[in-house]
Enzyme design. Structure first.
Site, PDB file in Angstrom:
ATOM      1  N   TRP A   1       1.139  -1.057   0.462  1.00 38.07           N
ATOM      2  CA  TRP A   1      -0.356   0.087   0.235  1.00 38.07           C
ATOM      3  C   TRP A   1       0.574   1.325  -0.042  1.00 38.07           C
ATOM      4  O   TRP A   1       0.672   2.104  -0.461  1.00 38.07           O
ATOM      5  CB  TRP A   1      -1.424   0.407   1.750  1.00 38.07           C
ATOM      6  CG  TRP A   1      -0.069   0.607   2.604  1.00 38.07           C
ATOM      7  CD1 TRP A   1       1.056   0.065   2.933  1.00 38.07           C
ATOM      8  CD2 TRP A   1      -0.336   1.213   3.532  1.00 38.07           C
ATOM      9  NE1 TRP A   1       1.105   0.225   4.048  1.00 38.07           N
ATOM     10  CE2 TRP A   1       0.649   0.957   4.503  1.00 38.07           C
ATOM     11  CE3 TRP A   1      -1.647   2.063   3.476  1.00 38.07           C
ATOM     12  CZ2 TRP A   1       0.076   1.493   5.873  1.00 38.07           C
ATOM     13  CZ3 TRP A   1      -2.060   2.507   4.589  1.00 38.07           C
ATOM     14  CH2 TRP A   1      -0.836   2.982   5.494  1.00 38.07           C
ATOM     15  N   ASP A   2       2.493   0.904   0.234  1.00 40.75           N
ATOM     16  CA  ASP A   2       3.273   2.421   0.415  1.00 40.75           C
ATOM     17  C   ASP A   2       2.834   2.839  -1.036  1.00 40.75           C
ATOM     18  O   ASP A   2       2.758   4.152  -1.234  1.00 40.75           O
ATOM     19  CB  ASP A   2       4.275   1.630   0.575  1.00 40.75           C
ATOM     20  CG  ASP A   2       4.990   0.683   1.463  1.00 40.75           C
ATOM     21  OD1 ASP A   2       3.839  -0.051   2.004  1.00 40.75           O
ATOM     22  OD2 ASP A   2       6.016   1.245   1.968  1.00 40.75           O
TER      23      ASP A   2
ATOM     24  N   GLU B   1       0.767  -3.322  12.114  1.00 41.31           N
ATOM     25  CA  GLU B   1       0.483  -4.275  12.126  1.00 41.31           C
ATOM     26  C   GLU B   1       0.653  -4.891  13.487  1.00 41.31           C
ATOM     27  O   GLU B   1       0.928  -6.026  13.556  1.00 41.31           O
ATOM     28  CB  GLU B   1       1.462  -4.921  11.648  1.00 41.31           C
ATOM     29  CG  GLU B   1       1.095  -4.372  10.147  1.00 41.31           C
ATOM     30  CD  GLU B   1       2.367  -4.793   8.971  1.00 41.31           C
ATOM     31  OE1 GLU B   1       3.407  -5.398   9.725  1.00 41.31           O
ATOM     32  OE2 GLU B   1       1.916  -5.088   7.587  1.00 41.31           O
TER      33      GLU B   1
ATOM     34  N   LYS C   1       2.396  -0.284  16.414  1.00 43.44           N
ATOM     35  CA  LYS C   1       3.821   0.139  15.454  1.00 43.44           C
ATOM     36  C   LYS C   1       3.569   1.498  14.614  1.00 43.44           C
ATOM     37  O   LYS C   1       4.673   1.998  14.589  1.00 43.44           O
ATOM     38  CB  LYS C   1       3.541  -1.120  14.745  1.00 43.44           C
ATOM     39  CG  LYS C   1       4.564  -1.327  13.412  1.00 43.44           C
ATOM     40  CD  LYS C   1       4.528  -2.530  12.450  1.00 43.44           C
ATOM     41  CE  LYS C   1       5.359  -2.716  11.765  1.00 43.44           C
ATOM     42  NZ  LYS C   1       5.886  -3.887  10.401  1.00 43.44           N
ATOM     43  N   GLN C   2       2.377   2.022  13.981  1.00 42.72           N
ATOM     44  CA  GLN C   2       2.453   3.110  12.835  1.00 42.72           C
ATOM     45  C   GLN C   2       1.183   3.417  12.600  1.00 42.72           C
ATOM     46  O   GLN C   2      -0.007   3.177  13.344  1.00 42.72           O
ATOM     47  CB  GLN C   2       3.064   2.499  11.895  1.00 42.72           C
ATOM     48  CG  GLN C   2       1.805   1.669  11.191  1.00 42.72           C
ATOM     49  CD  GLN C   2       2.802   0.588   9.962  1.00 42.72           C
ATOM     50  OE1 GLN C   2       2.683  -0.820   9.858  1.00 42.72           O
ATOM     51  NE2 GLN C   2       2.663   1.182   8.414  1.00 42.72           N
TER      52      GLN C   2
HETATM   53  C1  BGC Z   1       5.228  -1.663   7.291  1.00 48.86           C
HETATM   54  C2  BGC Z   1       3.851  -1.691   6.484  1.00 48.86           C
HETATM   55  C3  BGC Z   1       4.810  -1.402   5.238  1.00 48.86           C
HETATM   56  C4  BGC Z   1       5.623  -2.487   4.589  1.00 48.86           C
HETATM   57  C5  BGC Z   1       6.428  -1.833   4.091  1.00 48.86           C
HETATM   58  C6  BGC Z   1       5.949  -2.484   7.310  1.00 48.86           C
HETATM   59  O1  BGC Z   1       6.705  -2.316   7.955  1.00 48.86           O
HETATM   60  O2  BGC Z   1       3.526  -2.131   8.364  1.00 48.86           O
HETATM   61  O3  BGC Z   1       3.182  -1.315   6.865  1.00 48.86           O
HETATM   62  O4  BGC Z   1       3.754  -1.209   4.127  1.00 48.86           O
HETATM   63  O5  BGC Z   1       6.715  -2.626   6.096  1.00 48.86           O
HETATM   64  O6  BGC Z   1       7.233  -0.348   3.771  1.00 48.86           O
END
Ligand code: BGC
Length: 787
Positions: free
Chosen positions: A359-360, A486, A590-591
């Site tokens: 999704w980035d 996550e 986490k984010q």
């Molecule tokens: C993040 C995801 C991201 C992926 C690739 C993961 O660490 O939690 O949101 O899409 O890294 O960058």
């Protein structure tokens, strides 16, 4: 100097010969045009960290191992392949190989130039027996001729005439790194390429290979121009995995050897060996006809155009100025000429995350491209569209309607072997639709709307209709999904997912009304449109009345809070040191997740809710993903924590230059780099693009004197300039345009720059972060002539 790089506005210069930093600098100095990517290895091939040459979309397939398999688990993984290396030019000085581990480097620097789009090197090397030569190189991966890379390599003897031998290689199946326990590192592929053809004649050679399982074919070809005086002896040969041009030259005192190497790449799942060879040979002929100077000129012109529409200027922090241009340069490199391919999380700078796209791309990278190089955003969305058959098969296998886009993939098939943070992250389908909607609003591209957008929006809306259900209390629920965070998984009613799905459903309904023909072709009936609207209107958005905040998903705020006090610093990122079950059942983020929702669906929250939610989630968010700091910055800026936003700005922009996640060797964090632009434009510029219009609420942190950026919107280009007191809006070209400044409409017409004051904001103390996770307090770095 900063982390080895010299601070300068338009280039990144590395002066030292720190061999331990090789892998890091190879990622940072990577060149790419979105189609071909080359890591910044030294020409002589060794020493090297991780040699890497990648072609967008070119991968090998491998079985995904499961201790206990389950229904619907993807069977195959995909890993980006390090294809034939065309960067190598070895040098023998008299009879000693140039190798920076031996002898002495009397001078050595490398420069990534954001305006010329080249990587330059200048080395004065003294061989172990005391012979000195100056080696200069410059290389590019062409933005204008997408199959082409080229290197100019010059050697000048500094102690009188000398014999030099150069060997220019094409090398396939280079051995690469060993396996790692870190899930963010690529699967190791052992000699993935099977030789099919090798030819060499005069100055030209080509190798053709095929992968064993994915059956993709790659051709690499090289050609050379050698500019020297007399005493030249040349030979060329090619075998399975190696083609080599060897040139022995006597170079007189005061003279130099100058080799120009042109490299062409092509790959295909269908084309035959002769067809692919013809394709790369044709590309090479074109490049040689343009010539080295011509390629340089085209590259500069391309970048001049880019900077004229996309530059971000920062006054008050020179290091961040450099970092933001570095970021934009790499975002362009990742997305410029991918054309019908994905934009991977690492671009084409390294093998991290197996070269997968997440999704980035739609959520972080495409907003930048939409407002700067919209045709690249369109192409990336066309790639998604081209994978709809796989996304529909995936939805079908899951018992769902419509299209379920993969959590991670190269060719569009789901490659995530981990359900809770993979397939369950259904939000990716809403993220795709969000990027489609943004692109349409920013361009009015009605052809795209009819031919691509309608289908993307309809099939994703169908997914939400079938994934959610109407409960007995009149709500539409989406249960059992994973949001952006996550460290929580398979949750009910994730606010981010539900709000994004809500927009997806509504936008699908409106596009079908605007494009009735396309909608009819997809079998959309009025009753289906009505059902989408009803689901959207009834979408459940959980709210914790007692705390006065939004739980990021149902019951989240009832969980125990993670024991941050007793979590040692070295245990971050938590995913490498704690069991997921424990992360999942605690309040630890986490984010940005709920905070992300407040950015992308800011229209669904009141200003008071935003403040309370930011205050609630800051102390829980550990930023174990590089995708977090930029989003936290945007919301911190919106609610008035400008200095905190500035700290996060630095973190997002310097993620790779300062190697903040200690893994830049595997490739750059393209989303975080895009996030640096996002903080400038959406954070301090306060840009929001809800409701098919652009609104700005600019406000600078105390450290910055001035911030300026340029945007493309519909057929207009305009500039925004912000200082501590106010903001100026200038239409640069195109039709007049209305934007909003802190809620007031501002009409932009040609030749009439508009200036507006920035309303004052009440100062409030910013919330704290979890213990040890406070972003580094940013003190502006200003370059001095000697730094
Ligand atoms: C993040 C995801 C991201 C992926 C690739 C993961 O660490 O939690 O949101 O899409 O890294 O960058």
């Amino acid at each position: 100097m900063s982390h080895g790089f010299q601070v300068a506005p338009w280039e990144l210069r590395w002066n030292s010969l720190d061999l331990d930093a090789l892998e890091r600098t190879e990622s940072i100095f990577a060149l790419s045009n979105g189609h071909v990517g080359m890591r910044g290895t030294l020409e002589e091939g060794e020493p090297r960290g991780l040699p890497g040459t990648y072609l967008n979309g070119f991968y090998e397939q491998h079985p995904l191992p499961y201790a206990e398999a389950g229904y619907g688990y993807p069977e195959d993984g995909q890993t980006v392949v390090n294809v034939t290396d065309g960067k190598i030019i070895r040098l023998l000085v008299q009879d000693e190989p140039l190798d920076m581990r031996y002898g002495r480097a009397l001078e050595h620097h490398r420069v990534l130039d954001f305006r010329s789009g080249t990587l330059r090197r200048d080395t004065v090397w003294e061989s172990p027996t005391g012979r000195r030569v100056r080696v200069r190189s410059e290389r590019l991966v062409s933005f204008t001729q997408r199959a082409i890379a080229a290197i100019r390599f010059e050697v000048e003897p500094l102690d009188g005439g000398i014999q030099l031998v150069v060997q220019s290689d094409l090398l396939a199946n280079e051995p690469v790194q060993s396996a790692s326990r870190d899930p963010r590192v690529a699967a190791t592929l052992d000699a993935p390429l099977v030789a099919e053809d090798a030819v060499a004649e005069d100055f030209h050679a080509a190798l053709v290979h095929q992968t064993r399982k994915s059956q993709l074919r790659v051709a690499a070809a090289m050609d050379h121009e050698l500019d020297t005086e007399d005493g030249l002896r040349c030979e060329i040969h090619a075998e399975d995995d190696l083609a080599r041009l060897t040139a022995a030259v006597d170079v007189k005192s005061g003279s130099r050897l100058c080799l120009t190497k042109y490299v062409g790449y092509g790959w295909s799942a269908r084309r035959s060996v002769p067809a692919l060879r013809a394709q790369v040979d044709a590309a090479l002929s074109g490049a040689m006809q343009t010539g080295w100077d011509g390629l340089l000129a085209e590259q500069r012109a391309y970048l001049d155009d880019f900077w004229a529409t996309a530059d971000v200027e920062i006054e008050g922090d020179d290091e961040l100025q450099q970092a933001v241009r570095f970021a934009l340069f790499h975002v362009l490199q990742a997305g410029a000429r991918g054309e019908s391919r994905a934009i991977p999380a690492k671009g084409l700078t390294g093998p991290g995350y197996d070269g997968h796209s997440f999704w980035d791309s739609e959520t972080f990278v495409l907003p930048v491209l939409t407002y700067t190089v919209p045709e690249s955003a369109r192409d990336a969305l066309r790639w998604r569209h081209s994978t709809l058959d796989k996304a529909r098969d995936r939805a079908d296998a899951l018992g769902l309607a419509g299209a379920a886009f993969p959590w991670r993939s190269i060719d569009g098939a789901e490659c995530s072997a981990y359900w809770p943070a993979g397939t369950a992250a259904f939000h990716v389908s809403a993220d795709v639709s969000d990027a489609v909607v943004r692109y349409l609003a920013a361009t009015d591209d009605t052809d795209f709307e009819r031919d691509y957008a309608t289908e993307l929006l309809v099939q994703t809306a169908r997914l939400w209709s079938s994934l959610g259900h109407h409960d007995l209390h009149g709500g539409f629920r989406i249960d059992g999904v994973t949001g952006p965070d996550e460290y929580s998984a398979v949750v009910d009613n994730n606010v981010y997912t539900n709000l994004m799905a809500q927009r997806n459903l509504r936008e699908a309904a409106s596009v079908c009304e605007r494009q009735p023909g396309a909608a009819a072709g997809l079998g959309v009936e009025p009753s289906e449109i009505a059902a989408w609207r009803e689901a959207a209107d009834k979408m459940v958005v959980p709210y914790d009345e007692i705390l006065g905040v939004h739980p990021q998903s149902e019951r989240f705020t009832e969980h125990a809070v993670w024991d941050f006090e007793n979590t040692p610093q070295e245990n971050y990122p938590l995913l490498l040191n704690y069991p997921y079950f424990d992360l999942y059942r605690k309040q630890v983020v986490k984010q940005a997740d709920l905070v992300m929702a407040m950015y992308t669906r800011g229209d669904a929250f009141t200003p008071e809710q935003k403040v309370r939610n930011v205050d609630y989630y800051e102390p829980l968010t550990v930023r174990d993903s590089s995708l977090s700091a930029c989003v936290q910055a945007v919301l911190a800026a919106e609610v008035g924590y400008l200095d905190l936003a500035y700290d996060y700005f630095a973190e997002a922009a310097l993620t790779d230059l300062h190697d903040l996640h200690a893994n830049v060797r595997n490739g750059l964090h393209i989303a975080s780099l895009a996030g640096a632009w996002t903080v400038a434009v959406a954070g301090f510029g306060g840009m929001r693009d809800h409701d098919r219009s652009l609104a700005f609420s600019p406000r600078l942190p105390t450290a910055l004197k001035r911030l300026a950026f340029r945007l493309t919107y519909r057929d207009s280009r305009f500039a925004v300039e912000i200082d501590q007191a106010g903001a100026g809006y200038t239409l640069l070209d195109g039709p007049e345009l209305t934007v909003r400044h802190h809620g007031e409409d501002v009409l932009l017409t040609k030749g009439n720059p508009e200036w507006r004051q920035i309303p004052a904001i009440d100062a409030r103390e910013a919330p704290a972060q979890p213990k040890g996770r406070t972003p580094r307090r940013r003190t502006p770095k200003v370059s001095t002539p000697s730094s």
